[in-house]
Design a protein around this motif. Structure first.
Motif, mmCIF file in Angstrom:
data_model
loop_
_atom_site.group_PDB
_atom_site.id
_atom_site.type_symbol
_atom_site.label_atom_id
_atom_site.label_comp_id
_atom_site.label_asym_id
_atom_site.label_seq_id
_atom_site.Cartn_x
_atom_site.Cartn_y
_atom_site.Cartn_z
ATOM 1 N N PHE A 1 -3.009 15.588 9.817
ATOM 2 C CA PHE A 1 -2.495 14.716 10.866
ATOM 3 C C PHE A 1 -2.641 13.256 10.458
ATOM 4 N N PHE A 2 -3.824 12.881 9.973
ATOM 5 C CA PHE A 2 -4.069 11.491 9.593
ATOM 6 C C PHE A 2 -3.250 11.093 8.367
ATOM 7 N N GLU A 3 -3.066 12.038 7.443
ATOM 8 C CA GLU A 3 -2.238 11.762 6.266
ATOM 9 C C GLU A 3 -0.808 11.453 6.694
ATOM 10 N N GLU A 4 -0.263 12.289 7.558
ATOM 11 C CA GLU A 4 1.110 12.089 8.038
ATOM 12 C C GLU A 4 1.224 10.790 8.828
ATOM 13 N N PHE A 5 0.249 10.540 9.700
ATOM 14 C CA PHE A 5 0.254 9.331 10.523
ATOM 15 C C PHE A 5 0.189 8.078 9.654
ATOM 16 N N SER A 6 -0.741 8.055 8.688
ATOM 17 C CA SER A 6 -0.889 6.863 7.851
ATOM 18 C C SER A 6 0.314 6.677 6.943
ATOM 19 N N ARG A 7 0.894 7.776 6.452
ATOM 20 C CA ARG A 7 2.076 7.660 5.600
ATOM 21 C C ARG A 7 3.216 7.025 6.393
ATOM 22 N N ASN A 8 3.450 7.486 7.613
ATOM 23 C CA ASN A 8 4.529 6.933 8.420
ATOM 24 C C ASN A 8 4.249 5.494 8.826
ATOM 25 N N LEU A 9 2.993 5.178 9.109
ATOM 26 C CA LEU A 9 2.641 3.838 9.552
ATOM 27 C C LEU A 9 2.701 2.833 8.412
ATOM 28 N N PHE A 10 2.102 3.166 7.273
ATOM 29 C CA PHE A 10 1.937 2.183 6.218
ATOM 30 C C PHE A 10 3.067 2.150 5.202
ATOM 31 N N ASN A 11 3.858 3.201 5.062
ATOM 32 C CA ASN A 11 4.952 3.163 4.092
ATOM 33 C C ASN A 11 5.985 2.110 4.449
ATOM 34 N N ASP A 12 6.185 1.877 5.745
ATOM 35 C CA ASP A 12 7.151 0.864 6.144
ATOM 36 C C ASP A 12 6.664 -0.544 5.822
ATOM 37 N N PHE A 13 5.355 -0.730 5.685
ATOM 38 C CA PHE A 13 4.809 -2.053 5.439
ATOM 39 C C PHE A 13 4.343 -2.246 4.002
ATOM 40 N N LYS A 14 4.429 -1.205 3.184
ATOM 41 C CA LYS A 14 3.990 -1.296 1.795
ATOM 42 C C LYS A 14 4.947 -2.212 1.038
ATOM 43 N N PRO A 15 4.434 -3.257 0.391
ATOM 44 C CA PRO A 15 5.343 -4.176 -0.283
ATOM 45 C C PRO A 15 5.931 -3.552 -1.541
ATOM 46 N N ASN A 16 7.242 -3.621 -1.651
ATOM 47 C CA ASN A 16 7.923 -3.200 -2.868
ATOM 48 C C ASN A 16 8.122 -4.463 -3.690
ATOM 49 N N PHE A 17 7.063 -4.867 -4.358
ATOM 50 C CA PHE A 17 7.003 -6.172 -4.978
ATOM 51 C C PHE A 17 6.608 -6.006 -6.433
ATOM 52 N N ILE A 18 7.313 -6.672 -7.326
ATOM 53 C CA ILE A 18 6.991 -6.615 -8.744
ATOM 54 C C ILE A 18 6.027 -7.755 -9.053
ATOM 55 N N LYS A 19 4.811 -7.418 -9.457
ATOM 56 C CA LYS A 19 3.834 -8.440 -9.833
ATOM 57 C C LYS A 19 4.207 -8.964 -11.215
ATOM 58 N N THR A 20 4.285 -10.288 -11.318
ATOM 59 C CA THR A 20 4.845 -10.896 -12.517
ATOM 60 C C THR A 20 4.012 -12.077 -12.995
ATOM 61 N N ASP A 21 3.908 -12.211 -14.319
ATOM 62 C CA ASP A 21 3.369 -13.409 -14.963
ATOM 63 C C ASP A 21 4.497 -13.992 -15.804
ATOM 64 N N ILE A 22 4.694 -15.310 -15.709
ATOM 65 C CA ILE A 22 5.708 -15.981 -16.524
ATOM 66 C C ILE A 22 5.010 -17.074 -17.322
ATOM 67 N N HIS A 23 5.125 -16.973 -18.643
ATOM 68 C CA HIS A 23 4.534 -17.958 -19.550
ATOM 69 C C HIS A 23 5.671 -18.764 -20.164
ATOM 70 N N GLU A 24 5.437 -20.064 -20.327
ATOM 71 C CA GLU A 24 6.439 -20.923 -20.954
ATOM 72 C C GLU A 24 5.814 -21.646 -22.130
ATOM 73 N N THR A 25 6.505 -21.594 -23.261
ATOM 74 C CA THR A 25 6.112 -22.372 -24.434
ATOM 75 C C THR A 25 7.260 -23.338 -24.734
ATOM 76 N N ASP A 26 7.127 -24.095 -25.807
ATOM 77 C CA ASP A 26 8.201 -25.012 -26.188
ATOM 78 C C ASP A 26 9.464 -24.259 -26.588
ATOM 79 N N ASN A 27 9.306 -23.012 -27.069
ATOM 80 C CA ASN A 27 10.436 -22.272 -27.630
ATOM 81 C C ASN A 27 10.969 -21.136 -26.766
ATOM 82 N N GLU A 28 10.176 -20.654 -25.795
ATOM 83 C CA GLU A 28 10.615 -19.469 -25.056
ATOM 84 C C GLU A 28 9.885 -19.310 -23.729
ATOM 85 N N TYR A 29 10.445 -18.405 -22.917
ATOM 86 C CA TYR A 29 9.779 -17.904 -21.720
ATOM 87 C C TYR A 29 9.358 -16.468 -22.023
ATOM 88 N N LEU A 30 8.191 -16.064 -21.538
ATOM 89 C CA LEU A 30 7.755 -14.675 -21.644
ATOM 90 C C LEU A 30 7.454 -14.187 -20.232
#
Length: 142
Positions: free
Chosen positions: A20-49
């Motif tokens: 019951f709690f698994e189903e409840f938490s899945r329905n409650l929190f899946n709608d609020f789970k961020p679909n977000f790509i965690k990213t680092d961007i580095h810049e040098t004189d010659n390129e972006y990484l």
């Protein structure tokens, strides 16, 4: 009588109070789970990484595009969960499809020399800078 029927159904389908709690938490929190790509961007004189975390997403489900100074990274992950009882009878089957996408403004790039690699859930995109492109443009006022 009602308790016996409920008890028999619980045993038949192997349902526990935690289901019951698994189903409840899945329905409650899946709608609020961020679909977000965690990213680092580095810049040098010659390129972006760009280093983007895409754990669990297969390489063939990742798309990388560069158009009009915008790098776009997107991906999809499909999860299939199947639960069977001891006799092999299907009692629950669930599927989910998660899509993620991010865009980054990275101008003055040599588009033909962009390279990407994917290993251990991390996408690395190298974008060499184009020093010949004009960064600022002066506009005359009439």
């Amino acid at each position: 009588m009602l308790n016996k029927i409920q008890h028999r159904n619980l045993n038949t389908y192997s349902v526990t109070p935690f289901d019951f709690f698994e189903e409840f938490s899945r329905n409650l929190f899946n709608d609020f789970k961020p679909n977000f790509i965690k990213t680092d961007i580095h810049e040098t004189d010659n390129e972006y990484l760009v280093e983007a975390e895409l754990p669990g997403i297969p390489k063939e489900n990742i798309q990388v595009t560069y158009e009009n100074g915008v790098l776009t990274i997107s991906g999809q992950q499909q999860i299939d969960a199947v639960n069977e009882d001891k006799k092999g009878k299907l009692i629950r089957s669930e599927r989910s499809l998660t899509s993620v996408q991010r865009q980054y403004l990275l101008e003055n790039v040599k588009e033909d020399e962009i390279k990407a690699s994917y290993s251990d859930g991390v996408l690395k995109v190298t974008l060499p800078k184009d020093s010949n492109k004009e960064i600022k443009k002066s506009i005359s006022i009439e």
